[in-house]
Design a protein around this motif. Structure first.
Motif, mmCIF file in Angstrom:
data_model
loop_
_atom_site.group_PDB
_atom_site.id
_atom_site.type_symbol
_atom_site.label_atom_id
_atom_site.label_comp_id
_atom_site.label_asym_id
_atom_site.label_seq_id
_atom_site.Cartn_x
_atom_site.Cartn_y
_atom_site.Cartn_z
ATOM 1 N N GLN A 124 -39.454 14.710 -51.723
ATOM 2 C CA GLN A 124 -39.551 14.601 -50.265
ATOM 3 C C GLN A 124 -40.345 13.359 -49.894
ATOM 4 O OE1 GLN A 124 -41.474 17.954 -48.483
ATOM 5 N NE2 GLN A 124 -40.917 17.377 -46.400
ATOM 6 N N ALA A 125 -41.438 13.107 -50.644
ATOM 7 C CA ALA A 125 -42.240 11.909 -50.368
ATOM 8 C C ALA A 125 -41.445 10.648 -50.665
ATOM 9 C CB ALA A 125 -43.521 11.937 -51.183
ATOM 10 N N VAL A 126 -40.698 10.658 -51.806
ATOM 11 C CA VAL A 126 -39.877 9.486 -52.156
ATOM 12 C C VAL A 126 -38.822 9.257 -51.097
ATOM 13 C CG1 VAL A 126 -38.150 8.669 -53.807
ATOM 14 C CG2 VAL A 126 -40.315 9.567 -54.625
ATOM 15 N N THR A 127 -38.184 10.324 -50.644
ATOM 16 C CA THR A 127 -37.154 10.194 -49.613
ATOM 17 C C THR A 127 -37.765 9.657 -48.328
ATOM 18 O OG1 THR A 127 -35.970 12.040 -50.599
ATOM 19 C CG2 THR A 127 -35.385 11.458 -48.361
ATOM 20 N N SER A 128 -38.916 10.189 -47.959
ATOM 21 C CA SER A 128 -39.588 9.733 -46.750
ATOM 22 C C SER A 128 -40.000 8.272 -46.893
ATOM 23 C CB SER A 128 -40.806 10.612 -46.485
ATOM 24 O OG SER A 128 -41.544 10.121 -45.405
ATOM 25 N N LEU A 129 -40.554 7.918 -48.058
ATOM 26 C CA LEU A 129 -40.955 6.534 -48.289
ATOM 27 C C LEU A 129 -39.746 5.611 -48.301
ATOM 28 C CD1 LEU A 129 -43.770 6.868 -50.978
ATOM 29 C CD2 LEU A 129 -44.014 6.102 -48.626
ATOM 30 N N ARG A 130 -38.667 6.044 -48.909
ATOM 31 C CA ARG A 130 -37.447 5.229 -48.936
ATOM 32 C C ARG A 130 -36.962 4.984 -47.520
ATOM 33 N NH1 ARG A 130 -33.825 4.723 -53.625
ATOM 34 N NH2 ARG A 130 -35.035 5.371 -55.410
ATOM 35 N N ALA A 131 -37.013 6.026 -46.701
ATOM 36 C CA ALA A 131 -36.548 5.843 -45.320
ATOM 37 C C ALA A 131 -37.447 4.863 -44.592
ATOM 38 C CB ALA A 131 -36.520 7.178 -44.606
ATOM 39 N N GLU A 132 -38.756 4.997 -44.771
ATOM 40 C CA GLU A 132 -39.696 4.089 -44.098
ATOM 41 C C GLU A 132 -39.572 2.689 -44.659
ATOM 42 O OE1 GLU A 132 -43.768 5.419 -43.898
ATOM 43 O OE2 GLU A 132 -43.136 7.469 -43.407
ATOM 44 N N VAL A 133 -39.521 2.592 -46.006
ATOM 45 C CA VAL A 133 -39.374 1.279 -46.629
ATOM 46 C C VAL A 133 -38.050 0.656 -46.218
ATOM 47 C CG1 VAL A 133 -39.086 0.098 -48.841
ATOM 48 C CG2 VAL A 133 -40.934 1.715 -48.532
ATOM 49 N N GLY A 134 -37.024 1.487 -46.168
ATOM 50 C CA GLY A 134 -35.700 0.989 -45.753
ATOM 51 C C GLY A 134 -35.746 0.430 -44.350
ATOM 52 N N ALA A 135 -36.390 1.144 -43.434
ATOM 53 C CA ALA A 135 -36.478 0.680 -42.047
ATOM 54 C C ALA A 135 -37.291 -0.606 -41.985
ATOM 55 C CB ALA A 135 -37.104 1.750 -41.174
ATOM 56 N N LEU A 136 -38.414 -0.628 -42.719
ATOM 57 C CA LEU A 136 -39.240 -1.837 -42.727
ATOM 58 C C LEU A 136 -38.500 -2.995 -43.383
ATOM 59 C CD1 LEU A 136 -42.761 -0.420 -43.673
ATOM 60 C CD2 LEU A 136 -42.078 -1.378 -41.488
ATOM 61 N N ALA A 137 -37.826 -2.713 -44.499
ATOM 62 C CA ALA A 137 -37.089 -3.771 -45.201
ATOM 63 C C ALA A 137 -35.956 -4.300 -44.331
ATOM 64 C CB ALA A 137 -36.547 -3.236 -46.519
ATOM 65 N N THR A 138 -35.284 -3.407 -43.629
ATOM 66 C CA THR A 138 -34.189 -3.833 -42.755
ATOM 67 C C THR A 138 -34.736 -4.699 -41.629
ATOM 68 O OG1 THR A 138 -33.026 -1.801 -43.231
ATOM 69 C CG2 THR A 138 -32.301 -3.004 -41.326
ATOM 70 N N SER A 139 -35.824 -4.269 -41.072
ATOM 71 C CA SER A 139 -36.429 -5.030 -39.986
ATOM 72 C C SER A 139 -36.911 -6.377 -40.500
ATOM 73 C CB SER A 139 -37.576 -4.222 -39.404
ATOM 74 O OG SER A 139 -38.318 -4.984 -38.504
ATOM 75 N N LEU A 140 -37.570 -6.374 -41.659
ATOM 76 C CA LEU A 140 -38.084 -7.604 -42.232
ATOM 77 C C LEU A 140 -36.943 -8.525 -42.642
ATOM 78 C CD1 LEU A 140 -40.601 -9.162 -43.145
ATOM 79 C CD2 LEU A 140 -40.422 -7.961 -45.316
ATOM 80 N N VAL A 145 -28.863 -3.314 -48.736
ATOM 81 C CA VAL A 145 -30.021 -4.182 -48.845
ATOM 82 C C VAL A 145 -31.236 -3.353 -49.312
ATOM 83 C CG1 VAL A 145 -31.659 -5.582 -47.502
ATOM 84 C CG2 VAL A 145 -29.214 -5.877 -47.178
ATOM 85 N N VAL A 146 -31.409 -2.177 -48.727
ATOM 86 C CA VAL A 146 -32.545 -1.318 -49.097
ATOM 87 C C VAL A 146 -32.428 -0.870 -50.544
ATOM 88 C CG1 VAL A 146 -33.630 0.914 -48.641
ATOM 89 C CG2 VAL A 146 -33.014 -0.576 -46.751
ATOM 90 N N GLU A 147 -31.245 -0.480 -50.951
ATOM 91 C CA GLU A 147 -31.048 -0.018 -52.328
ATOM 92 C C GLU A 147 -31.326 -1.142 -53.318
ATOM 93 O OE1 GLU A 147 -30.530 3.027 -53.541
ATOM 94 O OE2 GLU A 147 -30.652 3.813 -51.502
ATOM 95 N N ARG A 148 -30.830 -2.324 -53.031
ATOM 96 C CA ARG A 148 -31.060 -3.471 -53.896
ATOM 97 C C ARG A 148 -32.560 -3.788 -53.965
ATOM 98 N NH1 ARG A 148 -28.866 -8.768 -51.929
ATOM 99 N NH2 ARG A 148 -27.944 -7.244 -50.585
ATOM 100 N N PHE A 149 -33.256 -3.727 -52.815
ATOM 101 C CA PHE A 149 -34.689 -3.992 -52.760
ATOM 102 C C PHE A 149 -35.454 -2.983 -53.609
ATOM 103 C CE2 PHE A 149 -38.809 -3.122 -50.688
ATOM 104 C CZ PHE A 149 -39.428 -4.343 -50.917
ATOM 105 N N LEU A 150 -35.080 -1.691 -53.465
ATOM 106 C CA LEU A 150 -35.774 -0.635 -54.227
ATOM 107 C C LEU A 150 -35.494 -0.749 -55.715
ATOM 108 C CD1 LEU A 150 -35.383 2.413 -51.843
ATOM 109 C CD2 LEU A 150 -37.450 1.109 -52.296
ATOM 110 N N GLU A 151 -34.266 -1.119 -56.094
ATOM 111 C CA GLU A 151 -33.943 -1.293 -57.503
ATOM 112 C C GLU A 151 -34.752 -2.446 -58.086
ATOM 113 O OE1 GLU A 151 -29.725 -1.755 -57.893
ATOM 114 O OE2 GLU A 151 -29.325 0.314 -57.269
#
Length: 190
Positions: free
Chosen positions: A130-146, A164-170
């Motif tokens: 749940q934390a990873v999913t929540s962090l991924r969503a937040e990181v994804g939103a931040l990464a998309t915005s950035l 883009v988010v998946e590539r960034f996380l990988e």
């Protein structure tokens, strides 16, 4: 006169009995001996025989009672020994049952501990996911915005943003794994 007195004195000598007295004494003694032998002695013999039989009977009865008492004592000692063996067997069974109960309780406690650990691990894993999913969503939103700011174009398209988010996380995970491998290699060398 003197001779008459001496003669008379000789006739009356108390130390020498007269023949008639001796004969009468012998007859009375024989009669008394016969009566004692005929009537008194058999009664004494009979009383002696009865008393002997009674004593022998008492002795044999006492020996019989003693033998019975010895047999009873031996039986009681055997019963006591059997009771001691039985008590020792019962104690040993109780000891074994106690050990078995302790082993069962340990096993049950171990199972309960394992179950609690598994539940804890599952809860921790679920919370981590749940934390990873929540962090991924937040990181994804931040990464998309950035990324949108850097690129200068909007990444509002969900499919593109997700790629883009998946590539960034990988890339981030690859970076962490390569740093972890390098850290393990260095720690082994030290």
């Amino acid at each position: 006169m003197t001779t008459d007195v001496v003669r008379a004195a000789e006739d009356l000598n108390p130390l020498i009995p007269h023949v008639s007295e001796i004969i009468i004494g012998l007859i009375v003694f024989a009669l008394l001996f016969f009566l004692v032998a005929k009537f008194v002695a058999p009664n004494f013999e009979k009383a002696y025989a009865d008393r002997t039989k009674a004593i022998e009977g008492g002795i044999s009865a006492a020996e019989t009672k003693q033998a019975e008492a010895d047999a009873r004592l031996a039986e009681l000692e055997k019963q006591l020994a059997d009771a001691r063996h039985e008590a020792a067997r019962i104690r040993e069974e109780a000891r074994e049952q106690g050990a078995q109960i302790v082993a069962e309780m340990r096993e049950q406690a171990q199972r309960e501990s394992d179950r609690i650990k598994e539940n804890g691990k599952a809860t921790i894993e679920a919370e981590r996911q749940q934390a990873v999913t929540s962090l991924r969503a937040e990181v994804g939103a931040l990464a998309t915005s950035l990324a949108g700011r850097i690129v200068g174009e909007s990444l509002e398209d969900d499919a593109r943003a997700n790629r883009v988010v998946e590539r960034f996380l990988e890339d981030l995970e690859d970076l962490e794994s390569s740093q972890g491998a390098a850290g393990r290699g260095n720690s082994g060398a030290v």
